[in-house]
Design a protein around this motif. Sequence first.
Motif, mmCIF file in Angstrom:
data_model
loop_
_atom_site.group_PDB
_atom_site.id
_atom_site.type_symbol
_atom_site.label_atom_id
_atom_site.label_comp_id
_atom_site.label_asym_id
_atom_site.label_seq_id
_atom_site.Cartn_x
_atom_site.Cartn_y
_atom_site.Cartn_z
ATOM 1 N N GLU A 4 0.841 -1.185 0.000
ATOM 2 C CA GLU A 4 0.000 0.000 0.000
ATOM 3 C C GLU A 4 0.879 1.239 0.000
ATOM 4 O O GLU A 4 1.910 1.284 0.669
ATOM 5 C CB GLU A 4 -0.923 0.000 1.211
ATOM 6 N N HIS A 5 0.457 2.232 -0.782
ATOM 7 C CA HIS A 5 1.227 3.465 -0.906
ATOM 8 C C HIS A 5 0.244 4.632 -0.886
ATOM 9 O O HIS A 5 -0.804 4.578 -1.529
ATOM 10 C CB HIS A 5 2.024 3.460 -2.208
ATOM 11 N N SER A 6 0.576 5.676 -0.163
ATOM 12 C CA SER A 6 -0.286 6.848 -0.081
ATOM 13 C C SER A 6 0.136 7.879 -1.123
ATOM 14 O O SER A 6 1.301 8.262 -1.204
ATOM 15 C CB SER A 6 -0.204 7.451 1.322
ATOM 16 N N VAL A 7 -0.839 8.310 -1.926
ATOM 17 C CA VAL A 7 -0.607 9.342 -2.939
ATOM 18 C C VAL A 7 -1.643 10.436 -2.714
ATOM 19 O O VAL A 7 -2.845 10.188 -2.825
ATOM 20 C CB VAL A 7 -0.732 8.767 -4.372
ATOM 21 N N GLU A 8 -1.170 11.620 -2.373
ATOM 22 C CA GLU A 8 -2.047 12.761 -2.112
ATOM 23 C C GLU A 8 -3.150 12.403 -1.124
ATOM 24 O O GLU A 8 -4.320 12.754 -1.311
ATOM 25 C CB GLU A 8 -2.620 13.306 -3.417
ATOM 26 N N GLY A 9 -2.788 11.693 -0.089
ATOM 27 C CA GLY A 9 -3.732 11.336 0.965
ATOM 28 C C GLY A 9 -4.619 10.143 0.668
ATOM 29 O O GLY A 9 -5.419 9.745 1.504
ATOM 30 N N LYS A 10 -4.504 9.563 -0.498
ATOM 31 C CA LYS A 10 -5.315 8.399 -0.866
ATOM 32 C C LYS A 10 -4.424 7.164 -0.895
ATOM 33 O O LYS A 10 -3.362 7.174 -1.504
ATOM 34 C CB LYS A 10 -5.952 8.607 -2.232
ATOM 35 N N VAL A 11 -4.871 6.116 -0.232
ATOM 36 C CA VAL A 11 -4.097 4.877 -0.193
ATOM 37 C C VAL A 11 -4.389 4.063 -1.446
ATOM 38 O O VAL A 11 -5.544 3.792 -1.778
ATOM 39 C CB VAL A 11 -4.415 4.054 1.072
ATOM 40 N N ILE A 12 -3.323 3.702 -2.141
ATOM 41 C CA ILE A 12 -3.431 2.880 -3.346
ATOM 42 C C ILE A 12 -2.776 1.540 -3.053
ATOM 43 O O ILE A 12 -1.688 1.482 -2.485
ATOM 44 C CB ILE A 12 -2.752 3.569 -4.549
ATOM 45 N N ARG A 13 -3.447 0.488 -3.426
ATOM 46 C CA ARG A 13 -2.959 -0.868 -3.163
ATOM 47 C C ARG A 13 -2.426 -1.475 -4.451
ATOM 48 O O ARG A 13 -3.100 -1.493 -5.478
ATOM 49 C CB ARG A 13 -4.103 -1.716 -2.619
ATOM 50 N N PHE A 14 -1.182 -1.969 -4.398
ATOM 51 C CA PHE A 14 -0.550 -2.641 -5.526
ATOM 52 C C PHE A 14 -0.365 -4.116 -5.179
ATOM 53 O O PHE A 14 0.135 -4.444 -4.112
ATOM 54 C CB PHE A 14 0.826 -2.029 -5.823
ATOM 55 N N ARG A 15 -0.775 -4.971 -6.080
ATOM 56 C CA ARG A 15 -0.614 -6.412 -5.881
ATOM 57 C C ARG A 15 0.466 -6.909 -6.830
ATOM 58 O O ARG A 15 0.431 -6.660 -8.026
ATOM 59 C CB ARG A 15 -1.923 -7.142 -6.169
ATOM 60 N N PHE A 16 1.435 -7.616 -6.292
ATOM 61 C CA PHE A 16 2.535 -8.189 -7.071
ATOM 62 C C PHE A 16 2.305 -9.686 -7.188
ATOM 63 O O PHE A 16 1.940 -10.341 -6.222
ATOM 64 C CB PHE A 16 3.882 -7.936 -6.375
ATOM 65 N N THR A 17 2.536 -10.230 -8.384
ATOM 66 C CA THR A 17 2.368 -11.664 -8.591
ATOM 67 C C THR A 17 3.408 -12.163 -9.587
ATOM 68 O O THR A 17 3.895 -11.401 -10.419
ATOM 69 C CB THR A 17 0.950 -12.005 -9.091
ATOM 70 N N ASP A 18 3.756 -13.418 -9.483
ATOM 71 C CA ASP A 18 4.665 -14.005 -10.467
ATOM 72 C C ASP A 18 3.936 -15.004 -11.349
ATOM 73 O O ASP A 18 4.556 -15.717 -12.125
ATOM 74 C CB ASP A 18 5.874 -14.651 -9.789
ATOM 75 N N ASN A 19 2.585 -15.054 -11.233
ATOM 76 C CA ASN A 19 1.813 -15.989 -12.035
ATOM 77 C C ASN A 19 0.447 -15.382 -12.353
ATOM 78 O O ASN A 19 -0.481 -15.513 -11.558
ATOM 79 C CB ASN A 19 1.650 -17.321 -11.311
ATOM 80 N N PRO A 20 0.295 -14.743 -13.510
ATOM 81 C CA PRO A 20 -0.981 -14.122 -13.856
ATOM 82 C C PRO A 20 -1.999 -15.088 -14.464
ATOM 83 O O PRO A 20 -3.036 -14.664 -14.958
ATOM 84 C CB PRO A 20 -0.581 -13.067 -14.878
ATOM 85 N N ALA A 21 -1.731 -16.377 -14.405
ATOM 86 C CA ALA A 21 -2.613 -17.360 -15.042
ATOM 87 C C ALA A 21 -4.037 -17.311 -14.487
ATOM 88 O O ALA A 21 -4.984 -17.623 -15.194
ATOM 89 C CB ALA A 21 -2.041 -18.766 -14.884
#
Length: 64
Positions: A4-21
């Motif tokens: 999770e990363h805050s940008v201009e007061g809004k929390v944005i969630r990034f999901r990392f994966t090594d298998n997009p199947a």
Amino acid sequence: MIIEHSVEGKVIRFRFTDNPARFSVDDWHNVVCVMAGMQSWQFRGWRYNNPSVLFSKGGGARAA
């Protein structure tokens, strides 16, 4: 992994994966980055198994 990363007061969630199947159509609409070595075998089983098609759907960059 989820980061999770805050940008201009809004929390944005990034999901990392090594298998997009198992990605749903909505998951593919939310992709912001693909890191791969550009060998075609790396894209087997992906919704867009051709790197040219994959990178034409959104932004892309190649790092050497």
